[in-house]
Design a protein around this motif. Structure first.
Motif, PDB file in Angstrom:
ATOM      1  N   ARG A 188      44.619 -32.694  11.847  1.00 48.28           N
ATOM      2  CA  ARG A 188      45.140 -34.060  11.915  1.00 48.28           C
ATOM      3  C   ARG A 188      46.304 -34.104  12.900  1.00 48.28           C
ATOM      4  O   ARG A 188      47.066 -33.146  12.999  1.00 48.28           O
ATOM      5  CB  ARG A 188      45.633 -34.522  10.537  1.00 48.28           C
ATOM      6  N   THR A 189      46.444 -35.197  13.624  1.00 42.89           N
ATOM      7  CA  THR A 189      47.560 -35.346  14.555  1.00 42.89           C
ATOM      8  C   THR A 189      48.384 -36.574  14.178  1.00 42.89           C
ATOM      9  O   THR A 189      47.864 -37.544  13.592  1.00 42.89           O
ATOM     10  CB  THR A 189      47.084 -35.470  16.013  1.00 42.89           C
ATOM     11  N   PHE A 190      49.666 -36.521  14.545  1.00 42.49           N
ATOM     12  CA  PHE A 190      50.604 -37.575  14.179  1.00 42.49           C
ATOM     13  C   PHE A 190      51.569 -37.852  15.332  1.00 42.49           C
ATOM     14  O   PHE A 190      51.828 -36.992  16.173  1.00 42.49           O
ATOM     15  CB  PHE A 190      51.433 -37.167  12.946  1.00 42.49           C
ATOM     16  N   GLY A 191      52.126 -39.044  15.342  1.00 42.94           N
ATOM     17  CA  GLY A 191      53.207 -39.395  16.242  1.00 42.94           C
ATOM     18  C   GLY A 191      54.374 -39.908  15.427  1.00 42.94           C
ATOM     19  O   GLY A 191      54.177 -40.641  14.455  1.00 42.94           O
ATOM     20  N   THR A 192      55.587 -39.522  15.808  1.00 41.98           N
ATOM     21  CA  THR A 192      56.775 -39.913  15.039  1.00 41.98           C
ATOM     22  C   THR A 192      57.886 -40.356  15.974  1.00 41.98           C
ATOM     23  O   THR A 192      58.208 -39.654  16.940  1.00 41.98           O
ATOM     24  CB  THR A 192      57.290 -38.740  14.176  1.00 41.98           C
ATOM     25  N   HIS A 193      58.480 -41.499  15.695  1.00 38.32           N
ATOM     26  CA  HIS A 193      59.680 -41.953  16.392  1.00 38.32           C
ATOM     27  C   HIS A 193      60.873 -41.646  15.489  1.00 38.32           C
ATOM     28  O   HIS A 193      60.834 -41.936  14.293  1.00 38.32           O
ATOM     29  CB  HIS A 193      59.599 -43.450  16.704  1.00 38.32           C
ATOM     30  N   VAL A 194      61.910 -41.040  16.060  1.00 39.89           N
ATOM     31  CA  VAL A 194      63.037 -40.574  15.267  1.00 39.89           C
ATOM     32  C   VAL A 194      64.362 -41.084  15.835  1.00 39.89           C
ATOM     33  O   VAL A 194      64.471 -41.379  17.030  1.00 39.89           O
ATOM     34  CB  VAL A 194      63.075 -39.030  15.185  1.00 39.89           C
ATOM     35  N   ALA A 195      65.355 -41.168  14.967  1.00 38.11           N
ATOM     36  CA  ALA A 195      66.725 -41.504  15.363  1.00 38.11           C
ATOM     37  C   ALA A 195      67.656 -40.456  14.769  1.00 38.11           C
ATOM     38  O   ALA A 195      67.531 -40.097  13.590  1.00 38.11           O
ATOM     39  CB  ALA A 195      67.111 -42.895  14.868  1.00 38.11           C
ATOM     40  N   LEU A 196      68.579 -39.942  15.600  1.00 36.54           N
ATOM     41  CA  LEU A 196      69.531 -38.922  15.172  1.00 36.54           C
ATOM     42  C   LEU A 196      70.947 -39.348  15.540  1.00 36.54           C
ATOM     43  O   LEU A 196      71.156 -39.988  16.576  1.00 36.54           O
ATOM     44  CB  LEU A 196      69.256 -37.578  15.868  1.00 36.54           C
ATOM     45  N   TYR A 197      71.899 -38.965  14.703  1.00 32.52           N
ATOM     46  CA  TYR A 197      73.319 -39.097  15.049  1.00 32.52           C
ATOM     47  C   TYR A 197      73.849 -37.719  15.385  1.00 32.52           C
ATOM     48  O   TYR A 197      73.699 -36.766  14.604  1.00 32.52           O
ATOM     49  CB  TYR A 197      74.120 -39.693  13.894  1.00 32.52           C
ATOM     50  N   ILE A 198      74.475 -37.578  16.575  1.00 29.00           N
ATOM     51  CA  ILE A 198      75.038 -36.307  17.022  1.00 29.00           C
ATOM     52  C   ILE A 198      76.548 -36.458  17.145  1.00 29.00           C
ATOM     53  O   ILE A 198      77.025 -37.268  17.952  1.00 29.00           O
ATOM     54  CB  ILE A 198      74.455 -35.892  18.390  1.00 29.00           C
ATOM     55  N   PRO A 199      77.342 -35.718  16.377  1.00 29.88           N
ATOM     56  CA  PRO A 199      78.799 -35.825  16.475  1.00 29.88           C
ATOM     57  C   PRO A 199      79.315 -35.328  17.825  1.00 29.88           C
ATOM     58  O   PRO A 199      78.649 -34.560  18.526  1.00 29.88           O
ATOM     59  CB  PRO A 199      79.307 -34.927  15.341  1.00 29.88           C
ATOM     60  N   SER A 200      80.518 -35.750  18.163  1.00 27.42           N
ATOM     61  CA  SER A 200      81.156 -35.255  19.381  1.00 27.42           C
ATOM     62  C   SER A 200      81.532 -33.790  19.201  1.00 27.42           C
ATOM     63  O   SER A 200      81.711 -33.310  18.073  1.00 27.42           O
ATOM     64  CB  SER A 200      82.408 -36.064  19.695  1.00 27.42           C
ATOM     65  N   ALA A 201      81.653 -33.069  20.311  1.00 25.45           N
ATOM     66  CA  ALA A 201      82.054 -31.667  20.255  1.00 25.45           C
ATOM     67  C   ALA A 201      83.441 -31.530  19.642  1.00 25.45           C
ATOM     68  O   ALA A 201      83.719 -30.579  18.902  1.00 25.45           O
ATOM     69  CB  ALA A 201      82.025 -31.071  21.651  1.00 25.45           C
ATOM     70  N   GLU A 202      84.308 -32.487  19.928  1.00 26.95           N
ATOM     71  CA  GLU A 202      85.688 -32.441  19.409  1.00 26.95           C
ATOM     72  C   GLU A 202      85.718 -32.599  17.900  1.00 26.95           C
ATOM     73  O   GLU A 202      86.449 -31.886  17.194  1.00 26.95           O
ATOM     74  CB  GLU A 202      86.517 -33.541  20.062  1.00 26.95           C
ATOM     75  N   ALA A 203      84.907 -33.535  17.364  1.00 25.62           N
ATOM     76  CA  ALA A 203      84.902 -33.791  15.929  1.00 25.62           C
ATOM     77  C   ALA A 203      84.146 -32.706  15.170  1.00 25.62           C
ATOM     78  O   ALA A 203      84.521 -32.324  14.058  1.00 25.62           O
ATOM     79  CB  ALA A 203      84.288 -35.156  15.639  1.00 25.62           C
ATOM     80  N   GLY A 204      83.063 -32.204  15.754  1.00 23.26           N
ATOM     81  CA  GLY A 204      82.245 -31.207  15.084  1.00 23.26           C
ATOM     82  C   GLY A 204      81.423 -31.808  13.953  1.00 23.26           C
ATOM     83  O   GLY A 204      81.484 -33.002  13.670  1.00 23.26           O
ATOM     84  N   GLY A 205      80.654 -30.970  13.315  1.00 21.74           N
ATOM     85  CA  GLY A 205      79.822 -31.428  12.203  1.00 21.74           C
ATOM     86  C   GLY A 205      78.338 -31.262  12.507  1.00 21.74           C
ATOM     87  O   GLY A 205      77.938 -30.755  13.555  1.00 21.74           O
ATOM     88  N   GLN A 206      77.518 -31.681  11.561  1.00 22.62           N
ATOM     89  CA  GLN A 206      76.078 -31.516  11.665  1.00 22.62           C
ATOM     90  C   GLN A 206      75.411 -32.695  12.371  1.00 22.62           C
ATOM     91  O   GLN A 206      75.894 -33.832  12.308  1.00 22.62           O
ATOM     92  CB  GLN A 206      75.464 -31.383  10.274  1.00 22.62           C
ATOM     93  N   VAL A 207      74.289 -32.412  13.002  1.00 22.86           N
ATOM     94  CA  VAL A 207      73.415 -33.469  13.506  1.00 22.86           C
ATOM     95  C   VAL A 207      72.745 -34.112  12.295  1.00 22.86           C
ATOM     96  O   VAL A 207      72.182 -33.409  11.449  1.00 22.86           O
ATOM     97  CB  VAL A 207      72.351 -32.897  14.460  1.00 22.86           C
TER      98      VAL A 207
END
Length: 347
Positions: free
Chosen positions: A313-332
Motif C-alpha cells: 500500500r502507498t500513502f501521501g502525507t502533508h505535515v507541519a512541524l515547529y522548529i525552535p531557534s538554535a538560541e532557544a533550543g528544544g525539540q522539533v
C-alpha cells in the motif's frame, strides 16, 4: 485524528499555545494597523492587510474547488488553486473510491474561513503563506494550508494541508498586521535546518525512536498512531506463530523535496510544511498465505483478500512541524498531518 468543537479564541490550548492578534492575542501590545495607501497608482509592495484580504479570498476558492472536485471525482476541477501533490493524492484517492466507495470518507476538505493568517509581505518571489483554516466538516479540527505565489502574474496556490494535532502546544506567530519572514529549507539558525527536521521525521516514522537517540523529535500523535497500526497488523499476520514467521511488514517514508513552505515564528523559530510519501509492504514467507477480513477496504481495491507473495500500500502525507531557534533550543514538535491512501496492490 479525533475532531472536537473548537472556539475561534481557544483553538490553541497549552502553555505554548499559538496566539495571534486580531483572532487571538499576540504580544503584550498589538501593532497598529498600517495606514491606508495613498490614492493613485497601486503601490508595488503589498501591506499585510492587503495580503490577508487576498488570502481570505484564496482560501474560499480552494475550499470551493476541492468540494466540487470531490463531488465530481474529477481532479481537473482542482485547478488553478490546487496543484502538485494535492492533485496527485486526490487523483489516486478518486481511483480508490471508484473501486470501494468507503474510501470517500478519507477525503478531508479545508473550509472557506481563514482563522489565522501567516504570510510574508515583501516583494520577493515566491511568496509564502501558511493559513490556519477551518475544517469544512462541522466541529472538525482545522488545517494548516501551505499557500505560495510563484510570481506577480501567478495566483496563490496550495499543494497540501495538514490537520492540526490535538493537544499539542503551538508556537506564537506574528500579528497579521506585521507579517512573517520566509524561512528557507536550509535555514541554519534553528536547532536543525527544515530539511534536516523533515528528514528526521521521515526516519523516525520509518524506523522508530531508535533513530532519534538524542531525542530531538517531540512526541507526535501521528507517529504513535502509524506505529501502533503497523504493530497490530504484524500481530495479526503472525497469529499463532513466532514473531514475523508468517510475514514481515515495513513502511518506508521519504521526503518530497520539491514542496516546502516555511515562516518565522515570534520566538525566532519556524513553522514549516512539507510532503512525505510512504510504502507499506507486507512480505509473505514461502508457503504461507495471508488472508484479510472480507470488509478490508484495501483488499477490495486489489480484488482479493488472500496473498501468498506480497501486499503493498502507498500513502501521501502533508505535515507541519515547529522548529525552535538554535538560541532557544528544544525539540522539533510535529503540529499537524493529513494522510491520504493512494494505491493497494498484491499477489
Amino acid at each position: 485524528m479525533t475532531s472536537r468543537p473548537l472556539a475561534r479564541r481557544s483553538l490553541f490550548a497549552g502553555s505554548g499555545a499559538l496566539l495571534v492578534g486580531g483572532v487571538l492575542s499576540a504580544c503584550a501590545s498589538e501593532p497598529e494597523a498600517p495606514p491606508a495607501p495613498p490614492a493613485g497608482p497601486e503601490i508595488a509592495e503589498p501591506t499585510p492587510a492587503q495580503t490577508t484580504e487576498q488570502l481570505d479570498a484564496v482560501v474560499a476558492e480552494i475550499s470551493t474547488a476541492v468540494t466540487a472536485a470531490d463531488e465530481a471525482r474529477d481532479p481537473a476541477q482542482l485547478a488553478p488553486r490546487v496543484i502538485g501533490s494535492a492533485v496527485e493524492f486526490r487523483t489516486a484517492a478518486y481511483a480508490l473510491i471508484a473501486k470501494a466507495e468507503e474510501w470517500a470518507a478519507q477525503l478531508t476538505v479545508p473550509g472557506a474561513a481563514l482563522v489565522v493568517p501567516m504570510s510574508t509581505t515583501g516583494t520577493d518571489f515566491p511568496r509564502t503563506a501558511i493559513g490556519l483554516v477551518e475544517n469544512s466538516a462541522a466541529d472538525g479540527v482545522p488545517f494548516f494550508v501551505a499557500l505560495q505565489q510563484a510570481d506577480a502574474r501567478s495566483p496563490y496556490t496550495t499543494w497540501g494541508w495538514a490537520q492540526q494535532a490535538v493537544d499539542v502546544a503551538m508556537p506564537t506567530v506574528a500579528d497579521a498586521a506585521v507579517g512573517s519572514e520566509a524561512v528557507a529549507i536550509d535555514a541554519a539558525d534553528l536547532v536543525m535546518t527544515p530539511a534536516e527536521a523533515l528528514a528526521l521525521y521521515a526516519t523516525v516514522l520509518t524506523d522508530g525512536d531508535a533513530k532519534d537517540p538524542e531525542d530531538q523529535l517531540a512526541v507526535d500523535p501521528f507517529i504513535t498512531s502509524r506505529h501502533s497500526e503497523i504493530q497490530e497488523e504484524r500481530k495479526a499476520l503472525n497469529a499463532g506463530v513466532e514473531w514475523d514467521e508468517g510475514a514481515t511488514i515495513r513502511e518506508t517514508y521519504a521526503v518530497r523535496e520539491d514542496e516546502f513552505a516555511g515562516l518565522r515564528t515570534d520566538d525566532g523559530g519556524a513553522l514549516v510544511m512539507g510532503t512525505l510519501t510512504s510504502t507499506r509492504k507486507v512480505t509473505i514467507k514461502d508457503g504461507a498465505t495471508m488472508r484479510y477480513a472480507e470488509d478490508n477496504a484495501y483488499t477490495k481495491v486489489v480484488g482479493t483478500r488472500e496473498f501468498t507473495k506480497e501486499f503493498v500500500r502507498t500513502f501521501g502525507t502533508h505535515v507541519a512541524l515547529y522548529i525552535p531557534s538554535a538560541e532557544a533550543g528544544g525539540q522539533v514538535q510535529p503540529v499537524g498531518a493529513t494522510l491520504t491512501a493512494l494505491t493497494a496492490t498484491g499477489s
